[in-house]
Design a protein around this motif. Structure first.
Motif, PDB file in Angstrom:
ATOM      1  N   MET A   1       0.800  -1.241   0.117  1.00  0.00           N
ATOM      2  CA  MET A   1       0.016  -0.075   0.067  1.00  0.00           C
ATOM      3  C   MET A   1       0.907   1.366  -0.110  1.00  0.00           C
ATOM      4  O   MET A   1       1.891   1.286   0.771  1.00  0.00           O
ATOM      5  CB  MET A   1      -1.003  -0.083   1.146  1.00  0.00           C
ATOM      6  N   GLU A   2       0.459   2.198  -0.886  1.00  0.00           N
ATOM      7  CA  GLU A   2       1.322   3.365  -0.955  1.00  0.00           C
ATOM      8  C   GLU A   2       0.484   4.521  -0.513  1.00  0.00           C
ATOM      9  O   GLU A   2      -0.647   4.536  -0.702  1.00  0.00           O
ATOM     10  CB  GLU A   2       1.883   3.742  -2.219  1.00  0.00           C
ATOM     11  N   GLY A  69      -5.487   4.074  -0.311  1.00  0.00           N
ATOM     12  CA  GLY A  69      -4.375   3.302  -0.429  1.00  0.00           C
ATOM     13  C   GLY A  69      -4.715   1.655  -0.282  1.00  0.00           C
ATOM     14  O   GLY A  69      -4.492   0.852  -1.108  1.00  0.00           O
ATOM     15  N   THR A  70      -5.370   1.432   0.813  1.00  0.00           N
ATOM     16  CA  THR A  70      -5.746   0.144   0.990  1.00  0.00           C
ATOM     17  C   THR A  70      -6.740  -0.458   0.098  1.00  0.00           C
ATOM     18  O   THR A  70      -6.873  -1.556  -0.593  1.00  0.00           O
ATOM     19  CB  THR A  70      -6.495   0.012   2.658  1.00  0.00           C
ATOM     20  N   ALA A  71      -7.806   0.392  -0.192  1.00  0.00           N
ATOM     21  CA  ALA A  71      -8.998  -0.026  -1.221  1.00  0.00           C
ATOM     22  C   ALA A  71      -8.148  -0.053  -2.637  1.00  0.00           C
ATOM     23  O   ALA A  71      -8.453  -1.214  -3.224  1.00  0.00           O
ATOM     24  CB  ALA A  71      -9.977   1.027  -1.244  1.00  0.00           C
ATOM     25  N   SER A  72      -7.334   0.644  -3.038  1.00  0.00           N
ATOM     26  CA  SER A  72      -6.608   0.681  -4.381  1.00  0.00           C
ATOM     27  C   SER A  72      -5.674  -0.849  -4.261  1.00  0.00           C
ATOM     28  O   SER A  72      -5.722  -1.450  -5.491  1.00  0.00           O
ATOM     29  CB  SER A  72      -5.760   1.798  -4.603  1.00  0.00           C
ATOM     30  N   ALA A  73      -5.113  -1.123  -3.146  1.00  0.00           N
ATOM     31  CA  ALA A  73      -4.030  -2.198  -3.248  1.00  0.00           C
ATOM     32  C   ALA A  73      -5.040  -3.513  -3.309  1.00  0.00           C
ATOM     33  O   ALA A  73      -4.752  -4.498  -3.928  1.00  0.00           O
ATOM     34  CB  ALA A  73      -3.184  -2.256  -2.105  1.00  0.00           C
ATOM     35  N   ALA A  74      -5.954  -3.559  -2.447  1.00  0.00           N
ATOM     36  CA  ALA A  74      -7.079  -4.776  -2.415  1.00  0.00           C
ATOM     37  C   ALA A  74      -7.791  -4.776  -3.824  1.00  0.00           C
ATOM     38  O   ALA A  74      -8.125  -5.999  -4.297  1.00  0.00           O
ATOM     39  CB  ALA A  74      -8.110  -4.546  -1.535  1.00  0.00           C
ATOM     40  N   THR A  75      -8.290  -3.920  -4.495  1.00  0.00           N
ATOM     41  CA  THR A  75      -8.901  -4.016  -5.651  1.00  0.00           C
ATOM     42  C   THR A  75      -8.002  -3.726  -7.135  1.00  0.00           C
ATOM     43  O   THR A  75      -8.742  -4.158  -8.011  1.00  0.00           O
ATOM     44  CB  THR A  75      -9.949  -2.981  -5.861  1.00  0.00           C
ATOM     45  N   ALA A  83     -10.703   6.448  -5.462  1.00  0.00           N
ATOM     46  CA  ALA A  83     -10.704   7.292  -4.186  1.00  0.00           C
ATOM     47  C   ALA A  83     -11.863   8.242  -3.996  1.00  0.00           C
ATOM     48  O   ALA A  83     -12.331   8.542  -2.905  1.00  0.00           O
ATOM     49  CB  ALA A  83      -9.381   8.539  -4.797  1.00  0.00           C
ATOM     50  N   LEU A  84     -12.617   8.412  -4.967  1.00  0.00           N
ATOM     51  CA  LEU A  84     -13.974   9.487  -4.981  1.00  0.00           C
ATOM     52  C   LEU A  84     -14.881   8.268  -4.118  1.00  0.00           C
ATOM     53  O   LEU A  84     -15.530   8.626  -3.223  1.00  0.00           O
ATOM     54  CB  LEU A  84     -14.789   9.804  -6.155  1.00  0.00           C
TER      55      LEU A  84
END
Length: 106
Positions: A1-2, A69-75, A83-84
């Motif tokens: 995660m970034e 970051g967590t949602a982006s890494a998970a999906t 982000a929205l």
């Protein structure tokens, strides 16, 4: 995660600018009138309140950055739409808790 630290810092700065204009220019006269607080009293409390607002904005910006970051890494979806979506979910969650605390009990 970034975590996009530049984005988090820019969000804090934007939040402080909006709050400064909103509370310091747009509604300050009305607020003084409605509360009976004098401009001198308001100025004395202003520094402490701005520090509290800076801390709250910082925690919110970093929390949203971690959530994004967590949602982006998970999906595996790093789009602005993700982000929205995270922002919308966070906003609706906080709004729901606020609405439920003001509802009359039966």
């Amino acid at each position: 995660m970034e975590i996009d630290w530049l984005g988090a810092v820019l969000a804090v700065v934007a939040g402080m600018v909006v709050a400064g204009v909103w509370y310091g220019k747009v509604f300050v006269s009305l607020w003084w009138q409605l509360t009976g607080i004098t401009p001198a009293q308001s100025k004395n409390a202003s520094r402490r309140n701005m520090v509290q607002l800076l801390i709250a904005n910082s925690v919110t910006a970093v929390g949203l950055a971690v959530g994004i970051g967590t949602a982006s890494a998970a999906t595996k979806d790093g789009s602005v739409w993700m982000a929205l979506l995270v922002g919308l979910v966070a906003w609706s969650t906080f709004s729901a808790t606020r609405c439920s605390s003001t509802m009359p009990s039966s």
